[in-house]
Design an enzyme around this catalytic site. Structure first.
Site, PDB file in Angstrom:
ATOM      1  N   LYS A 297      85.081 -43.145  87.903  1.00 15.88           N
ATOM      2  CA  LYS A 297      84.774 -42.729  86.360  1.00 15.88           C
ATOM      3  C   LYS A 297      85.217 -44.013  85.548  1.00 15.88           C
ATOM      4  CE  LYS A 297      86.330 -39.424  83.713  1.00 15.88           C
ATOM      5  NZ  LYS A 297      86.950 -39.878  82.317  1.00 15.88           N
TER       6      LYS A 297
ATOM      7  N   ASP B 245      81.741 -42.465  81.511  1.00 21.45           N
ATOM      8  CA  ASP B 245      82.130 -41.256  80.649  1.00 21.45           C
ATOM      9  C   ASP B 245      82.209 -41.783  79.075  1.00 21.45           C
ATOM     10  OD1 ASP B 245      83.156 -39.077  79.683  1.00 21.45           O
ATOM     11  OD2 ASP B 245      85.069 -39.320  80.572  1.00 21.45           O
TER      12      ASP B 245
ATOM     13  N   LYS C 129      80.573 -40.215  76.517  1.00 21.33           N
ATOM     14  CA  LYS C 129      80.524 -39.040  75.881  1.00 21.33           C
ATOM     15  C   LYS C 129      79.631 -39.449  74.481  1.00 21.33           C
ATOM     16  CE  LYS C 129      84.795 -36.753  77.372  1.00 21.33           C
ATOM     17  NZ  LYS C 129      85.517 -37.572  78.062  1.00 21.33           N
TER      18      LYS C 129
ATOM     19  N   ASP D 165      75.384 -39.718  68.908  1.00 20.04           N
ATOM     20  CA  ASP D 165      74.538 -40.563  68.210  1.00 20.04           C
ATOM     21  C   ASP D 165      73.038 -40.191  67.792  1.00 20.04           C
ATOM     22  OD1 ASP D 165      74.058 -42.881  66.282  1.00 20.04           O
ATOM     23  OD2 ASP D 165      75.540 -44.044  67.777  1.00 20.04           O
TER      24      ASP D 165
ATOM     25  N   THR E 136      88.797 -30.299  75.232  1.00 16.71           N
ATOM     26  CA  THR E 136      89.768 -29.534  75.295  1.00 16.71           C
ATOM     27  C   THR E 136      91.165 -29.881  74.268  1.00 16.71           C
ATOM     28  OG1 THR E 136      90.568 -31.161  77.238  1.00 16.71           O
ATOM     29  CG2 THR E 136      89.689 -29.044  77.894  1.00 16.71           C
TER      30      THR E 136
ATOM     31  N   ARG F 169      95.291 -38.757  86.687  1.00 15.68           N
ATOM     32  CA  ARG F 169      96.603 -39.234  86.612  1.00 15.68           C
ATOM     33  C   ARG F 169      97.482 -38.725  87.837  1.00 15.68           C
ATOM     34  NH1 ARG F 169      97.637 -36.912  80.524  1.00 15.68           N
ATOM     35  NH2 ARG F 169      95.515 -35.999  81.293  1.00 15.68           N
TER      36      ARG F 169
HETATM   37  O1  C5P Z   1      94.130 -35.249  83.083  1.00 17.17           O
HETATM   38  P1  C5P Z   1      93.507 -36.357  84.107  1.00 17.17           P
HETATM   39  O2  C5P Z   1      94.252 -37.678  84.044  1.00 17.17           O
HETATM   40  O3  C5P Z   1      93.246 -35.991  85.567  1.00 17.17           O
HETATM   41  O4  C5P Z   1      92.074 -36.778  83.370  1.00 17.17           O
HETATM   42  C1  C5P Z   1      90.957 -37.215  83.921  1.00 17.17           C
HETATM   43  C2  C5P Z   1      89.958 -37.564  83.220  1.00 17.17           C
HETATM   44  O5  C5P Z   1      89.122 -36.060  82.813  1.00 17.17           O
HETATM   45  C3  C5P Z   1      90.174 -38.307  82.071  1.00 17.17           C
HETATM   46  O6  C5P Z   1      89.374 -39.483  82.054  1.00 17.17           O
HETATM   47  C4  C5P Z   1      89.674 -37.368  80.785  1.00 17.17           C
HETATM   48  O7  C5P Z   1      89.035 -38.270  79.933  1.00 17.17           O
HETATM   49  C5  C5P Z   1      88.634 -36.503  81.628  1.00 17.17           C
HETATM   50  N1  C5P Z   1      88.540 -35.186  80.811  1.00 17.17           N
HETATM   51  C6  C5P Z   1      87.368 -34.665  80.425  1.00 17.17           C
HETATM   52  N2  C5P Z   1      87.226 -33.490  79.727  1.00 17.17           N
HETATM   53  C7  C5P Z   1      88.403 -32.740  79.677  1.00 17.17           C
HETATM   54  C8  C5P Z   1      89.662 -33.253  80.178  1.00 17.17           C
HETATM   55  C9  C5P Z   1      89.531 -34.414  80.831  1.00 17.17           C
HETATM   56  O8  C5P Z   1      86.388 -35.487  80.138  1.00 17.17           O
HETATM   57  N3  C5P Z   1      88.252 -31.764  79.018  1.00 17.17           N
END
Ligand code: C5P
Length: 222
Positions: free
Chosen positions: A30, A57, A59, A62, A112, A201
């Site tokens: 991603k 990703d 998002k 527009d 979130t 992470r």
């Molecule tokens: O928390 P972590 O580092 O595992 O997040 C992984 C990915 O999930 C991040 O790139 C973040 O942009 C994405 N994410 C998302 N929607 C969420 C929470 C996290 O797209 N609600």
């Protein structure tokens, strides 16, 4: 089987080092706006030539024409998945869908980072963020969007009500007691029928990212 997507939320040099280590591993990579701005189209082409599926990703939110053109460009550079915002509305979602020939579109409902104060900001009739997210997931389905980002805790219900591919971030090996609504262990997410786990992470901050990826793949494989 649940697919695993590694979120490359790191700078280009580290991303290339990690993907080099993961070559031959069945994961999706991603790429978000910061890394795309650093690595450009060439990065996507490199990842594709190494055999990975790529999840952009971005998002998107527009006017329909701009989103439709963005979908076509993402497809041209070889991306396999692309995120769009449900808040872009029906026309935007339908324009995105009409442009998507090979690429899979994944809808984002409510970020979130929002809490119930966001409902107040919108003057929304919905009483909880969960209700709003479920309503938006149905709108995604109606527009023909392929999948939806949701937490592990909603994955089963959303899958049953919409049939959409469920893409689940917020994966933690140790459940954070203070954030149980948004995070979940990979085992739990898989048990809820998640189609794709997005993990950032937990992999990129681990001492041995490659081993971490294989550990998650074993869990996903059942
Ligand atoms: O928390 P972590 O580092 O595992 O997040 C992984 C990915 O999930 C991040 O790139 C973040 O942009 C994405 N994410 C998302 N929607 C969420 C929470 C996290 O797209 N609600």
């Amino acid at each position: 089987m649940t697919k695993i997507c590694v979120a490359l939320d790191i700078e280009l040099k580290r991303a290339l080092d990690l993907t080099g280590q993961l070559k031959g591993t069945d994961v999706i990579l991603k790429v978000g706006p910061p890394l795309l701005m650093e690595g450009g189209r060439q990065l996507i082409e490199t990842l594709k030539s190494e055999g990975f599926d790529v999840f952009l990703d971005l998002k998107l939110h527009d006017i329909p024409n701009t989103v439709a053109r963005s979908v076509r460009q993402a497809q041209l550079i070889g991306a396999d998945y692309l995120t769009v915002h449900a808040f872009g509305g029906r026309e935007m979602l339908e324009a995105a869908r009409e442009s998507a020939e090979t690429i899979k579109l994944i809808g984002v409902t409510v970020l979130t980072s929002h809490d119930e104060g966001f409902l107040h900001f919108l003057n929304s009739k919905y009483k909880t963020i969960g209700e709003l997210a479920k309503a938006l997931a149905l709108r995604l389905k109606e527009a023909g969007i392929h999948g939806v980002v949701c937490s592990a805790h909603e994955a089963r219900e959303i899958k049953e009500s919409t049939g959409l591919m469920t893409v689940v971030p917020g994966i933690r090996f140790e459940q954070d007691k203070g954030d149980q609504r948004r995070t979940a262990t990979p085992q739990y997410a898989v048990s809820q029928g998640a189609d794709m786990l997005v993990v950032g992470r937990e992999i990129i901050n681990s001492e041995n990212p490659k081993e971490k990826v294989h550990e998650i793949l074993r869990i996903a494989g059942g």
